[in-house]
Scaffold this motif. Structure first.
Motif, PDB file in Angstrom:
ATOM      1  N   HIS A   1       0.844  -1.200   0.000  1.00  0.00           N
ATOM      2  CA  HIS A   1       0.000   0.000   0.000  1.00  0.00           C
ATOM      3  C   HIS A   1       0.875   1.245   0.000  1.00  0.00           C
ATOM      4  CE1 HIS A   1      -2.618  -3.223   1.269  1.00  0.00           C
ATOM      5  NE2 HIS A   1      -3.681  -2.457   1.125  1.00  0.00           N
ATOM      6  N   ILE A   2       0.599   2.158  -0.937  1.00  0.00           N
ATOM      7  CA  ILE A   2       1.381   3.390  -1.041  1.00  0.00           C
ATOM      8  C   ILE A   2       0.437   4.585  -0.894  1.00  0.00           C
ATOM      9  CG2 ILE A   2       3.092   2.256  -2.528  1.00  0.00           C
ATOM     10  CD1 ILE A   2       1.857   3.609  -4.937  1.00  0.00           C
ATOM     11  N   ALA A   3       1.011   5.770  -0.602  1.00  0.00           N
ATOM     12  CA  ALA A   3       0.171   6.949  -0.405  1.00  0.00           C
ATOM     13  C   ALA A   3       0.413   8.020  -1.467  1.00  0.00           C
ATOM     14  CB  ALA A   3       0.394   7.532   0.992  1.00  0.00           C
ATOM     15  N   GLU A   4       1.458   7.843  -2.280  1.00  0.00           N
ATOM     16  CA  GLU A   4       1.725   8.769  -3.388  1.00  0.00           C
ATOM     17  C   GLU A   4       1.855   7.909  -4.641  1.00  0.00           C
ATOM     18  OE1 GLU A   4       1.631  11.770  -2.418  1.00  0.00           O
ATOM     19  OE2 GLU A   4       2.006  11.408  -0.274  1.00  0.00           O
ATOM     20  N   PRO A   5       1.100   8.244  -5.707  1.00  0.00           N
ATOM     21  CA  PRO A   5       1.210   7.428  -6.923  1.00  0.00           C
ATOM     22  C   PRO A   5       2.657   7.258  -7.372  1.00  0.00           C
ATOM     23  CG  PRO A   5      -0.566   9.024  -7.141  1.00  0.00           C
ATOM     24  CD  PRO A   5       0.117   9.335  -5.844  1.00  0.00           C
ATOM     25  N   GLY A   6       3.492   8.308  -7.166  1.00  0.00           N
ATOM     26  CA  GLY A   6       4.883   8.257  -7.609  1.00  0.00           C
ATOM     27  C   GLY A   6       5.687   7.165  -6.921  1.00  0.00           C
ATOM     28  N   ASP A   7       5.231   6.710  -5.748  1.00  0.00           N
ATOM     29  CA  ASP A   7       5.964   5.657  -5.017  1.00  0.00           C
ATOM     30  C   ASP A   7       5.958   4.324  -5.761  1.00  0.00           C
ATOM     31  OD1 ASP A   7       6.947   7.181  -3.016  1.00  0.00           O
ATOM     32  OD2 ASP A   7       5.385   6.679  -1.554  1.00  0.00           O
ATOM     33  N   ILE A   8       5.114   4.215  -6.779  1.00  0.00           N
ATOM     34  CA  ILE A   8       5.091   3.016  -7.610  1.00  0.00           C
ATOM     35  C   ILE A   8       6.496   2.805  -8.217  1.00  0.00           C
ATOM     36  CG2 ILE A   8       4.330   4.177  -9.729  1.00  0.00           C
ATOM     37  CD1 ILE A   8       2.404   1.946 -10.245  1.00  0.00           C
ATOM     38  N   ASN A   9       7.182   3.914  -8.504  1.00  0.00           N
ATOM     39  CA  ASN A   9       8.520   3.828  -9.110  1.00  0.00           C
ATOM     40  C   ASN A   9       9.554   3.225  -8.174  1.00  0.00           C
ATOM     41  OD1 ASN A   9       7.937   5.258 -11.647  1.00  0.00           O
ATOM     42  ND2 ASN A   9       7.453   6.939 -10.248  1.00  0.00           N
ATOM     43  N   ARG A  10       9.278   3.292  -6.856  1.00  0.00           N
ATOM     44  CA  ARG A  10      10.241   2.737  -5.896  1.00  0.00           C
ATOM     45  C   ARG A  10      10.219   1.215  -5.887  1.00  0.00           C
ATOM     46  NH1 ARG A  10       8.973   5.538  -0.304  1.00  0.00           N
ATOM     47  NH2 ARG A  10      10.559   4.052   0.395  1.00  0.00           N
ATOM     48  N   ILE A  11       9.088   0.627  -6.279  1.00  0.00           N
ATOM     49  CA  ILE A  11       8.964  -0.832  -6.133  1.00  0.00           C
ATOM     50  C   ILE A  11       8.687  -1.581  -7.429  1.00  0.00           C
ATOM     51  CG2 ILE A  11       8.419  -0.892  -3.676  1.00  0.00           C
ATOM     52  CD1 ILE A  11       5.497  -0.770  -4.301  1.00  0.00           C
ATOM     53  N   ALA A  12       8.225  -0.872  -8.485  1.00  0.00           N
ATOM     54  CA  ALA A  12       7.943  -1.550  -9.760  1.00  0.00           C
ATOM     55  C   ALA A  12       9.067  -1.277 -10.757  1.00  0.00           C
ATOM     56  CB  ALA A  12       6.607  -1.092 -10.330  1.00  0.00           C
ATOM     57  N   ARG A  13       9.491  -2.345 -11.442  1.00  0.00           N
ATOM     58  CA  ARG A  13      10.612  -2.240 -12.384  1.00  0.00           C
ATOM     59  C   ARG A  13      10.170  -1.605 -13.699  1.00  0.00           C
ATOM     60  NH1 ARG A  13      11.818  -7.592 -12.240  1.00  0.00           N
ATOM     61  NH2 ARG A  13      10.858  -7.922 -14.257  1.00  0.00           N
ATOM     62  N   GLU A  14       8.954  -1.957 -14.130  1.00  0.00           N
ATOM     63  CA  GLU A  14       8.423  -1.407 -15.386  1.00  0.00           C
ATOM     64  C   GLU A  14       7.016  -0.926 -15.113  1.00  0.00           C
ATOM     65  OE1 GLU A  14       8.387  -4.523 -18.409  1.00  0.00           O
ATOM     66  OE2 GLU A  14      10.284  -5.136 -17.466  1.00  0.00           O
ATOM     67  N   ILE A  15       6.691   0.239 -15.689  1.00  0.00           N
ATOM     68  CA  ILE A  15       5.332   0.752 -15.514  1.00  0.00           C
ATOM     69  C   ILE A  15       4.733   0.985 -16.897  1.00  0.00           C
ATOM     70  CG2 ILE A  15       3.955   2.616 -14.498  1.00  0.00           C
ATOM     71  CD1 ILE A  15       6.636   2.733 -12.584  1.00  0.00           C
ATOM     72  N   PRO A  16       3.966   0.006 -17.396  1.00  0.00           N
ATOM     73  CA  PRO A  16       3.393   0.152 -18.732  1.00  0.00           C
ATOM     74  C   PRO A  16       2.400   1.311 -18.771  1.00  0.00           C
ATOM     75  CG  PRO A  16       2.507  -1.806 -17.629  1.00  0.00           C
ATOM     76  CD  PRO A  16       3.564  -1.238 -16.731  1.00  0.00           C
ATOM     77  N   SER A  17       2.100   1.799 -19.979  1.00  0.00           N
ATOM     78  CA  SER A  17       1.228   2.975 -20.071  1.00  0.00           C
ATOM     79  C   SER A  17      -0.163   2.666 -19.517  1.00  0.00           C
ATOM     80  CB  SER A  17       1.163   3.486 -21.507  1.00  0.00           C
ATOM     81  OG  SER A  17       0.563   2.504 -22.316  1.00  0.00           O
ATOM     82  N   ALA A  18      -0.606   1.396 -19.618  1.00  0.00           N
ATOM     83  CA  ALA A  18      -1.918   1.056 -19.052  1.00  0.00           C
ATOM     84  C   ALA A  18      -1.932   1.313 -17.546  1.00  0.00           C
ATOM     85  CB  ALA A  18      -2.253  -0.412 -19.336  1.00  0.00           C
ATOM     86  N   ALA A  19      -0.811   1.060 -16.882  1.00  0.00           N
ATOM     87  CA  ALA A  19      -0.746   1.280 -15.429  1.00  0.00           C
ATOM     88  C   ALA A  19      -0.865   2.774 -15.116  1.00  0.00           C
ATOM     89  CB  ALA A  19       0.565   0.717 -14.867  1.00  0.00           C
ATOM     90  N   GLN A  20      -0.196   3.594 -15.936  1.00  0.00           N
ATOM     91  CA  GLN A  20      -0.291   5.057 -15.751  1.00  0.00           C
ATOM     92  C   GLN A  20      -1.739   5.513 -15.902  1.00  0.00           C
ATOM     93  OE1 GLN A  20       1.945   7.021 -14.777  1.00  0.00           O
ATOM     94  NE2 GLN A  20       3.928   6.068 -15.216  1.00  0.00           N
ATOM     95  N   THR A  21      -2.395   5.002 -16.958  1.00  0.00           N
ATOM     96  CA  THR A  21      -3.783   5.391 -17.215  1.00  0.00           C
ATOM     97  C   THR A  21      -4.669   4.984 -16.039  1.00  0.00           C
ATOM     98  OG1 THR A  21      -3.365   4.986 -19.548  1.00  0.00           O
ATOM     99  CG2 THR A  21      -5.678   5.152 -18.883  1.00  0.00           C
ATOM    100  N   LEU A  22      -4.495   3.747 -15.567  1.00  0.00           N
ATOM    101  CA  LEU A  22      -5.361   3.251 -14.495  1.00  0.00           C
ATOM    102  C   LEU A  22      -5.118   3.976 -13.179  1.00  0.00           C
ATOM    103  CD1 LEU A  22      -5.399  -0.592 -15.254  1.00  0.00           C
ATOM    104  CD2 LEU A  22      -7.167   1.111 -15.755  1.00  0.00           C
ATOM    105  N   LEU A  23      -3.848   4.298 -12.888  1.00  0.00           N
ATOM    106  CA  LEU A  23      -3.615   4.982 -11.605  1.00  0.00           C
ATOM    107  C   LEU A  23      -4.193   6.392 -11.614  1.00  0.00           C
ATOM    108  CD1 LEU A  23      -0.998   7.149 -11.133  1.00  0.00           C
ATOM    109  CD2 LEU A  23       0.290   5.080 -11.603  1.00  0.00           C
ATOM    110  N   HIS A  24      -4.140   7.041 -12.791  1.00  0.00           N
ATOM    111  CA  HIS A  24      -4.778   8.365 -12.869  1.00  0.00           C
ATOM    112  C   HIS A  24      -6.279   8.248 -12.700  1.00  0.00           C
ATOM    113  CE1 HIS A  24      -1.434  10.946 -13.615  1.00  0.00           C
ATOM    114  NE2 HIS A  24      -0.946  10.106 -14.531  1.00  0.00           N
ATOM    115  N   ALA A  25      -6.862   7.181 -13.274  1.00  0.00           N
ATOM    116  CA  ALA A  25      -8.324   7.034 -13.255  1.00  0.00           C
ATOM    117  C   ALA A  25      -8.845   6.566 -11.898  1.00  0.00           C
ATOM    118  CB  ALA A  25      -8.755   6.058 -14.342  1.00  0.00           C
ATOM    119  N   PHE A  26      -8.132   5.645 -11.245  1.00  0.00           N
ATOM    120  CA  PHE A  26      -8.753   4.947 -10.105  1.00  0.00           C
ATOM    121  C   PHE A  26      -8.016   5.069  -8.769  1.00  0.00           C
ATOM    122  CE2 PHE A  26     -10.175   2.475 -13.904  1.00  0.00           C
ATOM    123  CZ  PHE A  26     -11.516   2.842 -13.839  1.00  0.00           C
TER     124      PHE A  26
END
Ligand code: TXA
Ligand code: MG
Length: 354
Positions: A68-93
């Motif tokens: 569980h993270i509190a800033e969307p940007g923290d995804i970069n600390r733990i995920a090696r690749e962030i596909p564009s679908a992930a960017q779209t979904l995090l903005h949406a949901f």
């Protein structure tokens, strides 16, 4: 397990977040509310904390945890690749009840991910959860805060029942809003796939990123096929009594006179055998079962109310000593699909078609 003193605090108690943060920073465990269910939190980047979570829940350690993270940007600390679908979904949901599976970075220990090279990530929408993650500065690994095999906790009292004496602290912020766990979407394959249905529906996801598959085991449960979310293979949510769903095949999810008549018949047969019987119904149909013990899950017209009451009703069945539990079914559309997924699992897929 050795008994530990469980502190019980409310978010408005002075020092509650300071104390919870101190515990998390020291590698301890804090149960906290999210908008879906209560989570049992520990430091996601500490192998020892993850091991403590498995021990407290009595959970097999091959079943990975959600970070569980509190800033969307923290995804970069733990995920090696962030596909564009992930960017779209995090903005949406996000913040919200959507968990994304992504390739993991090495900082995430194997204990947290059950040995997988992927990691489940979500930014919860609950203000108490967000404040706890921010104030502690900890990325919080949290499964649902129940003993393994029991229904997920939708109120702090459920956490207390299951985990008191096994964890350091319970942060009690009253009942949660949604009542069933987050939708899980796997973005590591060639096509996005839902591994666990939830409040964010397939339709909502497809509107943002195009076609989304369902894990085949969600459509045809088969004990010989492994679900891609390891936790989906365990018998979750199961009450102690034998739960059966009664459904009219011609009109699935509608409580036709044939459905209610069959429930009454099965109930009277079980009662005559001296069994303790409980019927799971909804506000609209509660009067169809005169003389029987019923639990009302909510209002069919308002699917959210059914989800919000489902797990507490299953716990109540245990409290009442129910041996035979007979349930109406629900439409498998949109959010209803997630409700039926949990109900079918609780019933071990026992369904009578009339
Ligand atoms: O709503 C929720 O998601 C709640 C709250 C507390 O956030 N958490 C929750 O966690 O339901 P848990 O541990 O009870 O369920 C996590 C599910 C399990 O079925 C697990 O197998 C799956 O997520 N999972 C976790 N990491 C995974 C991964 N890397 N790949 C596939 N499945 C994963
Ligand atoms: Mg769980």
């Amino acid at each position: 397990m050795t008994h530990i003193e469980t502190r019980y605090m409310h978010p408005e108690d002075p020092g509650a977040f300071r104390e919870a943060s101190r515990i998390l920073q020291a590698g301890g465990l804090v149960a906290f509310p999210t908008e879906t269910v209560y989570g049992l939190g520990g430091d996601a980047l500490s192998p020892e904390a993850a091991a403590k979570i498995y021990a407290a829940k009595g959970r097999p350690s091959d079943n990975p945890l959600i970070v569980h993270i509190a800033e969307p940007g923290d995804i970069n600390r733990i995920a090696r690749e962030i596909p564009s679908a992930a960017q779209t979904l995090l903005h949406a949901f996000w913040p919200g009840p959507l968990t994304m599976i992504l390739p993991k970075k090495d900082v995430v220990p194997d204990t947290t991910t059950g040995g997988l090279d992927t990691v489940a990530i979500r930014m919860p929408a609950h203000p108490t959860a967000l404040r706890l993650i921010r104030e502690s500065g900890i990325l919080i690994a949290a499964p649902s805060a129940n003993l393994s095999g029991r229904p997920s906790p939708t109120d702090a009292s459920h956490v207390q029942e299951d985990l008191s004496g096994r964890i350091d602290m319970i942060l009690d912020d009253g009942p949660v809003g949604i009542g069933i766990e987050s939708t899980i979407i796997d973005l590591t394959g060639s096509k996005p796939a839902i591994l666990r249905p939830g409040f964010i529906t397939r339709e909502m996801l497809e509107a943002m990123i195009g076609p989304v598959e369902l894990d085949p085991t969600l459509i045809h449960p088969d004990p010989n096929i492994r679900p891609r979310a390891p936790g989906m293979k365990y018998t979750h949510y199961a009450p102690k009594g034998e739960l059966t769903i009664i459904e009219d095949t011609a009109q699935p999810g509608i409580v036709t006179p044939m459905v209610s008549a069959r429930i009454r018949k099965l109930a009277s047969e079980a009662l005559s055998r001296g069994r303790r019987v409980v019927v799971l119904t909804t506000a609209e149909h509660a009067e169809l079962y005169p003389g029987l013990d019923i639990l009302t899950l909510g209002d069919r017209g308002e699917g959210r109310t059914v989800a919000a009451h489902l797990y507490s009703a299953l716990r109540k069945c245990d409290d009442l000593g129910a041996e035979i539990i007979l349930s109406e079914s629900f439409r498998r559309d949109e959010f209803g699909g997630a409700i039926m997924n949990r109900l079918l699992k609780a019933a071990g897929h026992r369904l009578i078609s009339v």
